[in-house]
Design a protein around this motif. Structure first.
Motif, PDB file in Angstrom:
ATOM      1  N   CYS A 182      42.473  43.591  44.689  1.00  0.00           N
ATOM      2  CA  CYS A 182      41.304  42.773  44.317  1.00  0.00           C
ATOM      3  C   CYS A 182      41.371  41.419  45.016  1.00  0.00           C
ATOM      4  O   CYS A 182      40.372  40.946  45.579  1.00  0.00           O
TER       5      CYS A 182
ATOM      6  N   LYS B  38      38.773  39.838  47.796  1.00  0.00           N
ATOM      7  CA  LYS B  38      38.110  38.535  47.596  1.00  0.00           C
ATOM      8  C   LYS B  38      38.401  37.596  48.765  1.00  0.00           C
ATOM      9  O   LYS B  38      37.549  36.824  49.189  1.00  0.00           O
TER      10      LYS B  38
ATOM     11  N   ALA C  69      37.767  42.747  37.387  1.00  0.00           N
ATOM     12  CA  ALA C  69      38.059  41.771  38.452  1.00  0.00           C
ATOM     13  C   ALA C  69      36.789  41.310  39.157  1.00  0.00           C
ATOM     14  O   ALA C  69      36.718  40.172  39.619  1.00  0.00           O
ATOM     15  N   PHE C  70      35.809  42.193  39.250  1.00  0.00           N
ATOM     16  CA  PHE C  70      34.576  41.825  39.958  1.00  0.00           C
ATOM     17  C   PHE C  70      33.384  41.687  39.009  1.00  0.00           C
ATOM     18  O   PHE C  70      32.247  41.603  39.473  1.00  0.00           O
TER      19      PHE C  70
ATOM     20  N   PHE D  12      39.385  47.162  38.077  1.00  0.00           N
ATOM     21  CA  PHE D  12      38.515  46.800  39.199  1.00  0.00           C
ATOM     22  C   PHE D  12      37.187  46.235  38.678  1.00  0.00           C
ATOM     23  O   PHE D  12      36.670  45.244  39.194  1.00  0.00           O
TER      24      PHE D  12
END
Lengths: 459, 172
Positions: free
Chosen positions: B153, B157, B103-104, B100
């Protein structure tokens, strides 16, 4: 209506009473569905033809023990209610299911909320509660929403609120959401929280909730599963209920199996009719391929750990001698206690040989240090100290004296705090060090570089 | 600017308080409601609650600072809580958390640079039989593997526009 996915296959060994309907594909959380399956009939019968004291006696006769962790007989707890004070009596459902490894109450609330409401309203009538609360942990927002909607349905049908079922008895039921503090599972901490304060546990005595509970009034705090059992006790009669399971360990119990097993899940089993070996291997499918057992935590992460291969011997309360391996320990309240641990909240966590046992303790210590309410110095300081040591150990800074130091800190916490969180944080450390001393000693010889590169990282 | 709440929440609070035998008991439910609307509990919010319940501000602050799910600063638009406790950790929750974060492009407990998420660890989400588990806002995701984490994820988004300037708060 909220839809909750069905999760668990019912194992042939199970005897489902509390979870009888929960995972049926055609069962939902609506009051119509509950009533179609006979819901609220026991409550109607209780309100129309039974006196509160008769119901209290049934619960006493059932010998049902609390399913929250301590295993205290529920009927006895009810008997301790101070009825002479003239103050209002309160009933609280403890739905703050926070012990790591435990997830049974979630299933009940998510899948059969009306069973809990019926159990609570029968209990409220039996103890003549002025008001009832469900204290649910904030990590279960869906559960709170389901319960709110179910209570609204029950209120509309006259099962909750004023003049319940046309009687002169009135009792409201309120869902109260916590905010993620483990200590709220401790009944006096929960009461403080419900009063709108920090959840600092109260000293017992004198603050036994049955005498001095919510707003200093007599209060009964029971677990979700326990209150659901009351419905079935009222239905079948206390003595009949007591025939399920075995003496002193009556009824069924929902066991939560997690960790390194093939089939983790919740299994409702008759008390004392199975062993830990049955649960882990026959019901839970055993360990993952190619792995061997390293440890079992028999009753939630605060329970004392068992090391694979150890044996327990002694005499039961009945005088009968026993000599058990882990697999032989009876799956009930008294078995794990005789084997030096406890069944606690019914949460069995299995640990195989793929992980470092010091990391496992480090993970547990991080939890209890985070969750200490901070009221008592030994717990506040000691839990954090133990966490710092085990974290340092897994990060490559283990020292030869660490095992002794950890054991010493644990010894200085247990028995020296207001509530049982002292034991909850000390027992894992004390037992892991005692059972796995060699692993703690080896840790001090480990290459620190190797420690920091470990792919399976628990802290 | 004076602290203000929506009519809906004000009505909810006014109905809630009389349900409790003592009004102080309503504090946690009120704080939840305000946090849901405002994103966090500012000092102004805490003072408002104190006045509403006839408490001192410190009595409210004691509650806000004790319970982990109350927060005094904004978070990202979406709140990702990864269970780090034993059964989840044994089944890979630390790796899930790392995915996580990657991913961000964010750190633990921080608002991601795109404003979309805050990733946190949680202490036991009470679903140990389906470990590892994650809560995104109020929704629980269970038995997670790499593909599912990636799907979550992507969904976040897709659903949540990037806005580096604002977290989940009406305070700009």
């Amino acid at each position: 209506m909220i839809s909750v996915p069905k999760q668990s296959e019912v194992h042939p060994s199970e005897r489902r009473i509390i979870l009888k309907n929960a995972d049926n594909p055609d069962y939902d959380v609506s009051i119509d569905c509950y009533e179609r399956h006979g819901g609220y009939e026991v409550m109607k019968q209780a309100f129309s033809s039974r006196k509160p004291e008769e119901l209290c006696q049934e619960v006493l006769d059932s010998e049902v023990r609390g399913r929250g962790g301590a295993g205290f007989p529920a009927g006895m707890k009810w008997k301790f209610l101070d009825r002479k004070s003239g103050k209002p009596i309160y009933l609280i459902c403890n739905a703050d299911e926070s012990e790591p490894g435990t997830f049974k109450d979630r299933q009940i609330m998510h899948k059969d909320p009306h069973q809990l409401i019926e159990g609570m309203m029968i209990s409220a009538y039996a103890i003549q509660a002025a008001e009832a609360f469900i204290y649910i942990r904030e990590e279960m927002p869906l559960g709170a929403q389901i319960l709110e909607e179910a209570i609204a349905e029950a209120r509309a049908k006259g099962y909750v609120g004023d003049n319940i079922l046309g009687s002169d008895y009135s009792c409201d039921l309120i869902v109260h959401r916590g905010a993620a503090a483990y200590i709220c599972g401790e009944e006096t901490g929960l009461i403080e929280s419900l009063e709108g304060k920090r959840a600092y546990p109260r000293i017992k005595p004198p603050y036994f909730p049955a005498a001095l509970g919510l707003y200093m009034c007599p209060t009964i705090v029971n677990n979700v599963e326990t209150l659901c059992n009351v419905k079935h006790i009222a239905e079948m009669g206390g003595k009949e209920y007591a025939k399920i399971g075995r003496p002193g360990n009556t009824g069924t119990r929902i066991w939560c199996l997690s960790g390194h097993v093939k089939n983790p899940g919740y299994y409702e089993l008759e008390n004392g009719k199975f062993t830990y070996g049955d649960l882990i291997y026959k019901i839970g499918g055993g360990l993952r391929e190619g792995r061997t057992l390293q440890a079992v935590i028999p009753g939630g992460s605060s329970a004392k750990v068992w090391r694979a291969g150890e044996r327990f011997s002694g005499k039961l309360r009945s005088g009968e001698a026993f000599d058990w391996a882990i697999d032989d320990v009876p799956l009930d309240f008294d078995g794990p206690m005789a084997a030096g641990s406890m069944s606690g909240s019914g949460a069995v966590i299995v640990v195989d040989d793929s992980v470092d046992i010091v990391e496992v303790l480090a993970n547990i210590n991080a939890f209890y240090a985070h969750e200490s309410c901070g009221q008592c110095t030994p717990c506040r300081e000691g839990s954090l100290w133990m966490k710092k040591i085990t974290t340092r150990m897994v990060n490559g800074g283990a020292r030869e004296e660490d095992a002794d130091l950890l054991a010493s800190i644990g010894d200085q916490i247990a028995g020296r705090t207001i509530c049982a969180h002292g034991e909850a944080c000390a027992w894992p450390t004390q037992s892991f060090v005692a059972k796995f001393r060699d692993k703690f000693t080896e840790k001090a010889k480990e290459d620190p570089e190797k420690a920091s590169k470990r792919p399976f990282r628990l802290v | 600017m004076a602290f203000e709440l929506s009519t809906e929440i004000l009505e909810y609070i006014d109905k809630l308080i009389p349900r409790y035998p003592e009004k102080r008991s309503a504090i946690m439910m009120i704080l939840h409601a305000i946090q849901k609307e405002k994103g966090f509990l500012s000092l102004e919010a805490q003072e408002w609650v104190a006045e509403k319940l006839e408490l001192t501000p410190i009595q409210v602050r004691e509650v806000v600072t004790f319970y982990p799910f109350y927060r005094e600063k904004p978070i990202g638009k979406r709140h990702i809580r990864v269970c780090r406790t034993l059964s989840c950790a044994l089944n890979g929750s630390y790796a899930v958390c790392d995915r996580f974060k990657e991913a961000f492009d964010t750190e633990l407990d921080e608002i991601s640079p795109d404003g979309r998420v805050t990733v946190e660890f949680a202490e036991c989400l009470a679903s140990c039989g389906t470990a590892p588990v994650v809560m995104v806002d109020d929704k629980l995701y269970e038995n997670l593997n790499d593909e599912q984490v990636e799907a979550i994820c992507n969904k976040i988004k897709e659903e949540t526009p990037a806005n580096p300037k604002a977290g989940n708060t009406d305070v700009s």
